[in-house]
Design a protein around this motif. Structure first.
Motif, mmCIF file in Angstrom:
data_model
loop_
_atom_site.group_PDB
_atom_site.id
_atom_site.type_symbol
_atom_site.label_atom_id
_atom_site.label_comp_id
_atom_site.label_asym_id
_atom_site.label_seq_id
_atom_site.Cartn_x
_atom_site.Cartn_y
_atom_site.Cartn_z
ATOM 1 N N MET A 109 -2.309 -6.720 -10.555
ATOM 2 C CA MET A 109 -2.639 -6.339 -9.185
ATOM 3 C C MET A 109 -1.857 -5.081 -8.834
ATOM 4 N N THR A 171 0.350 -9.584 -0.058
ATOM 5 C CA THR A 171 0.663 -8.369 -0.808
ATOM 6 C C THR A 171 0.773 -8.746 -2.283
ATOM 7 N N ALA A 172 0.958 -7.754 -3.136
ATOM 8 C CA ALA A 172 1.105 -8.036 -4.561
ATOM 9 C C ALA A 172 2.324 -8.903 -4.820
ATOM 10 N N ILE A 184 2.349 -7.009 -11.563
ATOM 11 C CA ILE A 184 2.110 -5.971 -10.566
ATOM 12 C C ILE A 184 2.123 -4.634 -11.286
#
Length: 352
Positions: A109, A171-172, A184
């Protein structure tokens, strides 16, 4: 249904390199069972093209805010048949798109991307009982989604359900901590942050909402000046359509192939339109004549029924008048005879 090979938001192809083949799938728009517009992704397309692809590693790039849950589950399940699946979340994986993401052995991600899970939605029409049934179906689908997420993240079902009920945006870092992704990756110009249309979800973060598109007045179009003797082969289809409003594709193609002059094309088009109008008028006149003939036939049938009805009434009235007449005399005994006596009934002694 639009051709998957030509849609901008969906692609499935095999890239060959020195290290071998890689099957690349792009999910960059709405997930739907019946794609009608460029970019939309369907399980039918993904399953069909993966079946034709070699047994090679699969890389799926996702930038989608979701769509139909059943198609997403089908894509998820067919990806699970592959031994090596890598998911790259480029900008956003929201709603049904996160179901597809859960099929990866590796789920990357982008650092500036977003991840969102929520309970399924639906639209129903009917009475109160129909609404209750639809609510029960939604509950079952929600449990199936929770099972899919729990199997990937290792979280308990009640913890996952709480995330779905809250429409959770992550969020990531939060997605990694919750177990929804495995890695990430640094943000890049390719993996730019996605913008979500305002009002699509209830809790979209403000920084993710797309800015309204500013209205721009239409630019003035310069009319192309065409010579009446200019051949059609030198004209574009747009030029021919502008010169001959209402012409069809066959007329345009035939004009270009024949190389007719523009003035001749206009004359031919006007002749065709006049003929079409005449055909329409003839058809309308024929339909009116059929209607007149049907009305005349109906009127004739009504008159026949009336005549038959009058004849039946006359017979009935004649029978009534005969009943009211005096009984004829019995010639043998010179006595009045009854009507019943004139009718020789079985068992009547007078029959002997």
């Amino acid at each position: 249904m639009s051709d998957p090979a030509t849609r901008m938001g969906y692609r499935c192809q095999v890239d060959s390199g020195s290290d071998g083949d890689v099957v690349r799938v792009e999910v960059l728009d709405i997930i739907t069972s019946y794609p009608m517009f460029p970019g939309e992704v369907s399980a039918h397309d993904v399953i069909k093209q993966l079946a034709e692809a070699p047994d090679a590693p699969v890389v799926v790039d996702i930038n989608s805010y979701g769509g139909e849950v059943f198609d997403a589950l089908a894509i998820h399940n067919v990806l699970l048949r592959r031994d090596d699946v890598t998911i790259n979340i480029l900008g956003v994986a929201a709603s049904a798109a996160t179901v597809i993401a859960m099929a990866g052995q590796t789920i990357n991600m982008a650092a500036n991307a977003s991840f969102m899970v929520h309970l399924p939605w639906s639209v129903a029409i009917g009475a109160a009982g129909d609404m209750r049934k639809e609510a029960d179906v939604l509950d079952k689908i929600g449990e199936q989604l929770a099972l899919t997420y729990a199997a990937r993240t290792g979280q308990a079902m009640d913890e996952v359900m709480a995330l779905l009920e809250a429409e959770t945006w992550m969020t990531a870092e939060k997605a990694l901590a919750a177990g929804f992704i495995t890695d990430i990756t640094p943000a890049s110009r390719i993996a730019a942050q996605a913008r979500i249309p305002a009002g699509r979800f209830a809790r979209t973060p403000a920084e993710r909402i797309a800015a309204p598109v500013a209205h721009r007045p239409p630019s003035a179009k310069k009319e192309r000046v065409m010579s009446k003797d200019e051949p059609a082969a030198a004209l574009s289809p747009v030029d021919i359509r502008n010169a001959c409003p209402g012409c069809d594709d066959k007329f345009v193609l035939d004009a270009i192939e024949a190389g007719k002059a523009l003035d001749d094309l206009r004359t031919e088009h006007m002749t065709n339109q006049a003929a079409a109008l005449q055909n329409r008028d003839d058809s309308i006149a024929a339909l009116k004549q059929v209607a007149v003939e049907k009305d005349a036939a109906h009127a004739s049938a009504v008159e026949e029924l009336k005549a038959d009805h009058a004849a039946v009434l006359a017979q009935v009235r004649a029978g009534i008048d005969a009943d009211d007449a005096p009984a004829p005399a019995d010639d043998e005994n010179n006595k009045p005879a009854t009507w019943a006596g004139l009718v020789r009934l079985p068992g009547d002694p007078s029959n002997n």
